[in-house]
Motif scaffolding. Structure first.
Motif, PDB file in Angstrom:
ATOM      1  N   ASP A  28       0.666  -1.077   0.023  1.00  7.10           N
ATOM      2  CA  ASP A  28      -0.087   0.124  -0.044  1.00  7.10           C
ATOM      3  C   ASP A  28       0.731   1.121   0.025  1.00  7.10           C
ATOM      4  OD1 ASP A  28       1.167   0.145   2.622  1.00  7.10           O
ATOM      5  OD2 ASP A  28      -0.756  -0.492   3.589  1.00  7.10           O
ATOM      6  N   GLY A  29       0.140   2.224   0.405  1.00  8.37           N
ATOM      7  CA  GLY A  29       1.217   3.528   0.561  1.00  8.37           C
ATOM      8  C   GLY A  29       2.341   3.428   1.165  1.00  8.37           C
ATOM      9  N   ASP A  30       2.406   2.561   2.242  1.00  6.95           N
ATOM     10  CA  ASP A  30       3.291   2.460   3.301  1.00  6.95           C
ATOM     11  C   ASP A  30       4.688   1.695   2.397  1.00  6.95           C
ATOM     12  OD1 ASP A  30       2.294   3.588   5.329  1.00  6.95           O
ATOM     13  OD2 ASP A  30       1.802   1.664   6.205  1.00  6.95           O
ATOM     14  N   ALA A  31       4.238   0.917   1.445  1.00  8.17           N
ATOM     15  CA  ALA A  31       5.332   0.449   0.650  1.00  8.17           C
ATOM     16  C   ALA A  31       5.597   1.055  -0.739  1.00  8.17           C
ATOM     17  CB  ALA A  31       4.959  -1.166   0.266  1.00  8.17           C
ATOM     18  N   ARG A  32       4.961   2.125  -0.929  1.00 11.32           N
ATOM     19  CA  ARG A  32       5.284   2.690  -2.109  1.00 11.32           C
ATOM     20  C   ARG A  32       6.807   3.248  -2.544  1.00 11.32           C
ATOM     21  NH1 ARG A  32       2.752   7.752  -1.662  1.00 11.32           N
ATOM     22  NH2 ARG A  32       4.765   8.227  -0.733  1.00 11.32           N
ATOM     23  N   ASP A  33       7.466   3.967  -1.490  1.00 10.90           N
ATOM     24  CA  ASP A  33       8.956   4.661  -1.668  1.00 10.90           C
ATOM     25  C   ASP A  33       9.564   3.357  -1.850  1.00 10.90           C
ATOM     26  OD1 ASP A  33       7.813   7.021  -1.991  1.00 10.90           O
ATOM     27  OD2 ASP A  33       8.164   7.410   0.159  1.00 10.90           O
ATOM     28  N   GLU A  34       9.725   2.381  -1.000  1.00 11.08           N
ATOM     29  CA  GLU A  34      10.569   1.157  -0.869  1.00 11.08           C
ATOM     30  C   GLU A  34      10.589   0.507  -2.119  1.00 11.08           C
ATOM     31  OE1 GLU A  34      11.818  -2.487   1.689  1.00 11.08           O
ATOM     32  OE2 GLU A  34      10.725  -1.029   2.659  1.00 11.08           O
ATOM     33  N   LEU A  35       9.232   0.181  -2.530  1.00 14.22           N
ATOM     34  CA  LEU A  35       8.834  -0.700  -3.563  1.00 14.22           C
ATOM     35  C   LEU A  35       9.648   0.234  -4.935  1.00 14.22           C
ATOM     36  CD1 LEU A  35       7.795  -2.851  -5.602  1.00 14.22           C
ATOM     37  CD2 LEU A  35       5.432  -1.618  -5.446  1.00 14.22           C
ATOM     38  N   ARG A  36       9.379   1.532  -5.270  1.00 15.45           N
ATOM     39  CA  ARG A  36       9.871   2.082  -6.210  1.00 15.45           C
ATOM     40  C   ARG A  36      11.427   2.137  -6.186  1.00 15.45           C
ATOM     41  NH1 ARG A  36       6.572   6.748  -6.187  1.00 15.45           N
ATOM     42  NH2 ARG A  36       5.531   5.909  -8.027  1.00 15.45           N
ATOM     43  N   LYS A  57       3.143 -14.261  -3.195  1.00 21.09           N
ATOM     44  CA  LYS A  57       2.778 -13.893  -1.843  1.00 21.09           C
ATOM     45  C   LYS A  57       2.163 -12.553  -1.637  1.00 21.09           C
ATOM     46  CE  LYS A  57       5.881 -17.432  -0.116  1.00 21.09           C
ATOM     47  NZ  LYS A  57       7.078 -17.720   1.072  1.00 21.09           N
ATOM     48  N   THR A  58       2.017 -11.848  -2.556  1.00 19.79           N
ATOM     49  CA  THR A  58       1.197 -10.420  -2.379  1.00 19.79           C
ATOM     50  C   THR A  58      -0.298 -10.533  -2.053  1.00 19.79           C
ATOM     51  OG1 THR A  58       2.931  -9.452  -3.895  1.00 19.79           O
ATOM     52  CG2 THR A  58       0.981  -8.342  -3.470  1.00 19.79           C
ATOM     53  N   LEU A  59      -0.741 -10.121  -1.069  1.00 15.11           N
ATOM     54  CA  LEU A  59      -2.100 -10.278  -0.626  1.00 15.11           C
ATOM     55  C   LEU A  59      -2.872  -9.030  -1.070  1.00 15.11           C
ATOM     56  CD1 LEU A  59      -1.421 -11.449   2.895  1.00 15.11           C
ATOM     57  CD2 LEU A  59      -1.911 -12.700   0.968  1.00 15.11           C
ATOM     58  N   PHE A  60      -2.419  -7.856  -0.959  1.00 14.31           N
ATOM     59  CA  PHE A  60      -3.002  -6.446  -1.390  1.00 14.31           C
ATOM     60  C   PHE A  60      -1.962  -5.706  -2.288  1.00 14.31           C
ATOM     61  CE2 PHE A  60      -4.049  -2.430  -0.210  1.00 14.31           C
ATOM     62  CZ  PHE A  60      -5.444  -2.266  -0.576  1.00 14.31           C
ATOM     63  N   LEU A  61      -2.702  -4.920  -3.160  1.00 17.67           N
ATOM     64  CA  LEU A  61      -1.971  -3.851  -4.023  1.00 17.67           C
ATOM     65  C   LEU A  61      -3.103  -2.742  -3.991  1.00 17.67           C
ATOM     66  CD1 LEU A  61      -0.691  -5.271  -7.092  1.00 17.67           C
ATOM     67  CD2 LEU A  61       0.734  -4.611  -5.464  1.00 17.67           C
ATOM     68  N   ASP A  62      -2.623  -1.410  -3.696  1.00 19.26           N
ATOM     69  CA  ASP A  62      -3.351  -0.151  -3.494  1.00 19.26           C
ATOM     70  C   ASP A  62      -3.027   0.579  -4.548  1.00 19.26           C
ATOM     71  OD1 ASP A  62      -1.255   1.407  -3.179  1.00 19.26           O
ATOM     72  OD2 ASP A  62      -2.564   2.019  -0.996  1.00 19.26           O
ATOM     73  N   SER A  63      -3.608   1.826  -5.016  1.00 20.46           N
ATOM     74  CA  SER A  63      -3.225   2.513  -6.366  1.00 20.46           C
ATOM     75  C   SER A  63      -1.702   3.076  -6.233  1.00 20.46           C
ATOM     76  CB  SER A  63      -4.215   3.467  -6.365  1.00 20.46           C
ATOM     77  OG  SER A  63      -4.227   4.463  -5.484  1.00 20.46           O
ATOM     78  N   GLU A  64      -1.193   3.258  -4.994  1.00 19.47           N
ATOM     79  CA  GLU A  64       0.054   3.901  -4.828  1.00 19.47           C
ATOM     80  C   GLU A  64       0.957   2.763  -5.336  1.00 19.47           C
ATOM     81  OE1 GLU A  64       0.728   6.724  -1.445  1.00 19.47           O
ATOM     82  OE2 GLU A  64      -1.206   6.503  -1.070  1.00 19.47           O
ATOM     83  N   ALA A  65       0.738   1.664  -4.553  1.00 17.29           N
ATOM     84  CA  ALA A  65       1.876   0.518  -4.939  1.00 17.29           C
ATOM     85  C   ALA A  65       1.840   0.307  -6.497  1.00 17.29           C
ATOM     86  CB  ALA A  65       1.434  -0.852  -4.282  1.00 17.29           C
ATOM     87  N   ILE A  66       0.429   0.237  -7.077  1.00 20.93           N
ATOM     88  CA  ILE A  66       0.412   0.037  -8.531  1.00 20.93           C
ATOM     89  C   ILE A  66       1.072   1.182  -9.350  1.00 20.93           C
ATOM     90  CG2 ILE A  66      -1.157  -0.075 -10.646  1.00 20.93           C
ATOM     91  CD1 ILE A  66      -3.109  -1.506  -8.593  1.00 20.93           C
ATOM     92  N   GLY A  67       1.111   2.310  -8.987  1.00 22.42           N
ATOM     93  CA  GLY A  67       1.843   3.381  -9.623  1.00 22.42           C
ATOM     94  C   GLY A  67       3.159   3.342  -9.586  1.00 22.42           C
ATOM     95  N   ALA A  68       3.814   2.929  -8.340  1.00 19.56           N
ATOM     96  CA  ALA A  68       5.260   2.397  -8.187  1.00 19.56           C
ATOM     97  C   ALA A  68       5.773   1.487  -9.036  1.00 19.56           C
ATOM     98  CB  ALA A  68       5.351   2.176  -6.494  1.00 19.56           C
ATOM     99  N   LEU A  69       4.853   0.273  -9.158  1.00 19.05           N
ATOM    100  CA  LEU A  69       5.075  -0.805  -9.940  1.00 19.05           C
ATOM    101  C   LEU A  69       5.279  -0.372 -11.500  1.00 19.05           C
ATOM    102  CD1 LEU A  69       5.537  -4.132  -9.708  1.00 19.05           C
ATOM    103  CD2 LEU A  69       2.883  -4.166  -9.990  1.00 19.05           C
TER     104      LEU A  69
END
Length: 143
Positions: A28-36, A57-69
């Motif tokens: 989610d948003g908490d993961a965004r910066d590290e994922l990017r 093993k990913t259970l959930f993706l929000d829009s911020e994580a999708i943007g980073a992806l």
């Protein structure tokens, strides 16, 4: 302290021909910066021609994580790497289908050849880029 709610693990597989980010938990948003940052590093600090994002093993993706992806995978392509998403399942797969990400990156339900379990490709240790801490040292724990 509460346990991590997401994890990003990067490995070199298939004799160094693939760099793989294995994502787990709730992105989610908490993961965004590290994922990017992990996607950027995976695209630029090795010579592998393929960047694979494993969502097994990913259970959930929000829009911020999708943007980073999306940002990270596009940067990988700009760096001359093919980019692929594998093992998207359940609600994660549905979200990626609705947003069109599956079509952009050719996601598959199966792993790439190098991600197969026992008897699969040898996992090579990653070297930390010069002047930067290794990925494990950068892992953020949510408190």
């Amino acid at each position: 302290m509460r346990p991590e709610h997401f994890r990003i693990t990067r490995v070199m597989i298939d004799g160094g021909r693939e760099v793989c980010l294995r994502l787990s938990g709730d992105l989610d948003g908490d993961a965004r910066d590290e994922l990017r940052q992990e996607l950027f590093d995976a695209a630029h600090d090795n010579d592998a021609p393929l960047l694979v994002v494993d969502l097994h093993k990913t259970l959930f993706l929000d829009s911020e994580a999708i943007g980073a992806l999306l940002d990270g995978l596009l940067r990988a392509q700009e760096a001359g790497k093919a980019a692929q998403i594998v093992n998207a399942r359940g609600v994660v797969r549905t979200v990626l289908q609705v947003t069109g990400v599956l079509d952009l990156f050719g996601a598959t339900a199966e792993s790439s050849v190098g991600l197969g379990g026992p008897g699969g490709a040898t996992i090579l240790p990653l070297r930390a880029p010069r002047g930067r801490p290794d990925a494990a040292a950068r892992r953020r724990r949510v408190t």
